[in-house]
Design an enzyme around this catalytic site. Structure first.
Site, PDB file in Angstrom:
ATOM      1  N   VAL A  62       1.740  -7.960  13.008  1.00  9.20           N
ATOM      2  CA  VAL A  62       1.902  -8.025  14.468  1.00  9.20           C
ATOM      3  C   VAL A  62       1.529  -9.379  15.067  1.00  9.20           C
ATOM      4  O   VAL A  62       1.864  -9.651  16.220  1.00  9.20           O
ATOM      5  CB  VAL A  62       1.107  -6.906  15.196  1.00  9.20           C
ATOM      6  CG1 VAL A  62       1.642  -5.533  14.859  1.00  9.20           C
ATOM      7  CG2 VAL A  62      -0.389  -7.005  14.927  1.00  9.20           C
ATOM      8  N   TYR A 152     -13.849  -7.378  19.081  1.00  9.69           N
ATOM      9  CA  TYR A 152     -13.120  -6.111  19.274  1.00  9.69           C
ATOM     10  C   TYR A 152     -13.157  -5.699  20.741  1.00  9.69           C
ATOM     11  O   TYR A 152     -12.143  -5.309  21.322  1.00  9.69           O
ATOM     12  CB  TYR A 152     -13.766  -5.050  18.387  1.00  9.69           C
ATOM     13  CG  TYR A 152     -13.005  -3.752  18.254  1.00  9.69           C
ATOM     14  CD1 TYR A 152     -11.850  -3.672  17.483  1.00  9.69           C
ATOM     15  CD2 TYR A 152     -13.457  -2.590  18.876  1.00  9.69           C
ATOM     16  CE1 TYR A 152     -11.165  -2.464  17.339  1.00  9.69           C
ATOM     17  CE2 TYR A 152     -12.782  -1.387  18.739  1.00  9.69           C
ATOM     18  CZ  TYR A 152     -11.639  -1.330  17.968  1.00  9.69           C
ATOM     19  OH  TYR A 152     -10.967  -0.135  17.822  1.00  9.69           O
TER      20      TYR A 152
HETATM   21  N1  LIG Z   1     -10.661   5.101  14.462  1.00 12.55           N
HETATM   22  C1  LIG Z   1     -11.357   4.776  15.528  1.00 12.55           C
HETATM   23  O1  LIG Z   1     -12.556   5.087  15.648  1.00 12.55           O
HETATM   24  C2  LIG Z   1     -10.687   4.042  16.661  1.00 12.55           C
HETATM   25  C3  LIG Z   1     -11.203   4.186  17.957  1.00 12.55           C
HETATM   26  C4  LIG Z   1     -10.596   3.521  19.001  1.00 12.55           C
HETATM   27  C5  LIG Z   1      -9.475   2.747  18.773  1.00 12.55           C
HETATM   28  N2  LIG Z   1      -8.998   2.602  17.499  1.00 12.55           N
HETATM   29  C6  LIG Z   1      -7.801   1.774  17.333  1.00 12.55           C
HETATM   30  O2  LIG Z   1      -6.764   2.588  16.828  1.00 12.55           O
HETATM   31  C7  LIG Z   1      -5.784   1.791  16.174  1.00 12.55           C
HETATM   32  C8  LIG Z   1      -5.402   2.436  14.863  1.00 12.55           C
HETATM   33  O3  LIG Z   1      -6.526   2.400  14.008  1.00 12.55           O
HETATM   34  P1  LIG Z   1      -6.903   3.575  12.993  1.00 12.55           P
HETATM   35  O4  LIG Z   1      -8.131   4.204  13.499  1.00 12.55           O
HETATM   36  O5  LIG Z   1      -5.706   4.388  12.705  1.00 12.55           O
HETATM   37  O6  LIG Z   1      -7.376   2.696  11.734  1.00 12.55           O
HETATM   38  P2  LIG Z   1      -6.622   2.378  10.384  1.00 12.55           P
HETATM   39  O7  LIG Z   1      -7.399   1.270   9.755  1.00 12.55           O
HETATM   40  O8  LIG Z   1      -6.420   3.633   9.610  1.00 12.55           O
HETATM   41  O9  LIG Z   1      -5.182   1.865  10.849  1.00 12.55           O
HETATM   42  C9  LIG Z   1      -4.953   0.561  11.327  1.00 12.55           C
HETATM   43  C10 LIG Z   1      -3.563   0.125  10.816  1.00 12.55           C
HETATM   44  O10 LIG Z   1      -3.262  -1.167  11.353  1.00 12.55           O
HETATM   45  C11 LIG Z   1      -2.661  -1.917  10.312  1.00 12.55           C
HETATM   46  N3  LIG Z   1      -2.795  -3.362  10.549  1.00 12.55           N
HETATM   47  C12 LIG Z   1      -3.917  -4.126  10.477  1.00 12.55           C
HETATM   48  N4  LIG Z   1      -3.601  -5.416  10.719  1.00 12.55           N
HETATM   49  C13 LIG Z   1      -2.265  -5.448  10.954  1.00 12.55           C
HETATM   50  C14 LIG Z   1      -1.353  -6.488  11.273  1.00 12.55           C
HETATM   51  N5  LIG Z   1      -1.755  -7.776  11.371  1.00 12.55           N
HETATM   52  N6  LIG Z   1      -0.050  -6.184  11.450  1.00 12.55           N
HETATM   53  C15 LIG Z   1       0.368  -4.891  11.327  1.00 12.55           C
HETATM   54  N7  LIG Z   1      -0.437  -3.867  11.028  1.00 12.55           N
HETATM   55  C16 LIG Z   1      -1.747  -4.145  10.851  1.00 12.55           C
HETATM   56  C17 LIG Z   1      -3.406  -1.498   9.049  1.00 12.55           C
HETATM   57  O11 LIG Z   1      -2.666  -1.841   7.884  1.00 12.55           O
HETATM   58  C18 LIG Z   1      -3.557  -0.007   9.275  1.00 12.55           C
HETATM   59  O12 LIG Z   1      -2.450   0.713   8.757  1.00 12.55           O
HETATM   60  C19 LIG Z   1      -6.412   0.410  16.067  1.00 12.55           C
HETATM   61  O13 LIG Z   1      -5.878  -0.425  17.074  1.00 12.55           O
HETATM   62  C20 LIG Z   1      -7.880   0.659  16.306  1.00 12.55           C
HETATM   63  O14 LIG Z   1      -8.541  -0.465  16.805  1.00 12.55           O
HETATM   64  C21 LIG Z   1      -9.566   3.249  16.453  1.00 12.55           C
END
Ligand SMILES: NC(=O)c1ccc[n+]([C@@H]2O[C@H](COP(=O)([O-])OP(=O)(O)OC[C@H]3O[C@@H](n4cnc5c(N)ncnc54)[C@H](O)[C@@H]3O)[C@@H](O)[C@H]2O)c1
Length: 266
Positions: A62, A152
């Protein structure tokens, strides 16, 4: 906020699509007969995940602005349209230093600029579809400072500000931009903290709960809203407090000049 059903034949793109939220969302959307394209970093595992979820896979980093546009072009070429872009890719910082600027920049590049490039790429396709939705995965850390991970917090706070400032510019085109702000949820991103949560009996969301909120934001979201998702409360819009208005010399509340408001709000 409760989800309604997306129109049959809709096409959704999910960045970070093979991660925890992406997989849960894809599963639910496929059950609703939505065509799903998962965009994520290139790996055999990620391709396999997409196949298992009956979804297409496209390689996307991204942070590559041109690649975001190419992915949207591919979605339109293969599936005819784009109705919803879930800009969800993200990483968290891990550094224990008070300020690790290299890591800070990396997190902001993915979690904030990835959203900006994704929006730029999706907008022309959503216009061609006659309207649509952009749902940005921000975080509670974008609303409440996260001192363990300043990069973050800045990236997610920036994503919320981006959503709020973009949304009024697009309402006239039937394009709704929203953010979801989950608390801690059970995906790979919390691996380093999982034991601590378990020890403290701290409730974490399931990825499915977050996916429900993402679908509700698509089908029911109010432009510019940031939906908090927390265990036990579901998805609720965050009430922003606003800032004090300027006063004129005579003590009246000053009105922002029309030219400073987006065309849709004049
Ligand atoms: N799990 C939590 O506690 C939580 C809470 C709030 C927000 N989030 C946000 O939710 C979103 C999804 O995270 P998740 O919890 O599913 O974690 P996750 O680590 O399972 O998924 C994140 C995904 O983003 C992909 N990714 C990372 N860098 C990338 C890049 N440069 N280009 C394309 N893809 C990329 C990874 O390969 C992974 O598949 C994120 O933005 C995270 O910050 C997560």
């Amino acid at each position: 906020m409760t989800a309604t059903t997306p129109a049959p034949g809709s096409v959704a793109l999910i960045t970070g699509g093979t991660g925890g939220f992406g997989r849960a969302l894809a599963t639910k959307l496929r059950a609703l007969d939505v065509t799903v394209v998962l965009a994520d970093l290139d790996s055999e595992r990620n391709r396999q995940v997409a196949t298992e979820l009956d979804s297409s896979f496209v390689v996307l980093d991204v942070t590559d602005r041109a690649a975001n546009a190419a992915v949207v072009a591919q979605v339109e070429a293969e599936h005819g349209r784009l109705d919803a872009a879930f800009l969800n890719a993200g990483i968290a910082g891990k550094s224990r230093e008070a300020l690790d600027v290299d890591e800070f920049l990396r997190v902001v590049d993915i979690d904030l600029f990835g959203v900006v490039y994704g929006t730029e790429a999706a907008l022309p396709a959503l216009r061609r579809a006659g309207g649509g939705s952009i749902v940005v995965t921000a975080s509670l850390a974008g609303l409440s400072p996260m001192s363990t991970d300043p990069g973050y917090s800045v990236a997610k706070g920036g994503a919320v500000a981006f959503v709020r400032s973009m949304a009024p510019r697009l309402v006239g085109e039937d394009i709704v931009v929203t953010a979801i702000c989950p608390g801690f949820a059970d995906t790979a991103i919390i691996d380093p903290l999982r034991e601590e949560f378990a020890k403290a009996d701290f409730p974490v969301l399931t990825a499915e709960e977050v996916a429900d909120a993402m679908i509700a934001a698509w089908t029911q979201g109010e432009p510019g809203a940031a939906y908090i998702v927390q265990p036990g409360i579901g998805a609720v819009p965050y009430k922003f407090k606003g800032v004090p208005s300027a006063k004129t010399a005579s003590g009246e509340t000053a009105v922002v000049p029309e030219a400073l408001r987006p065309p849709s709000m004049r």
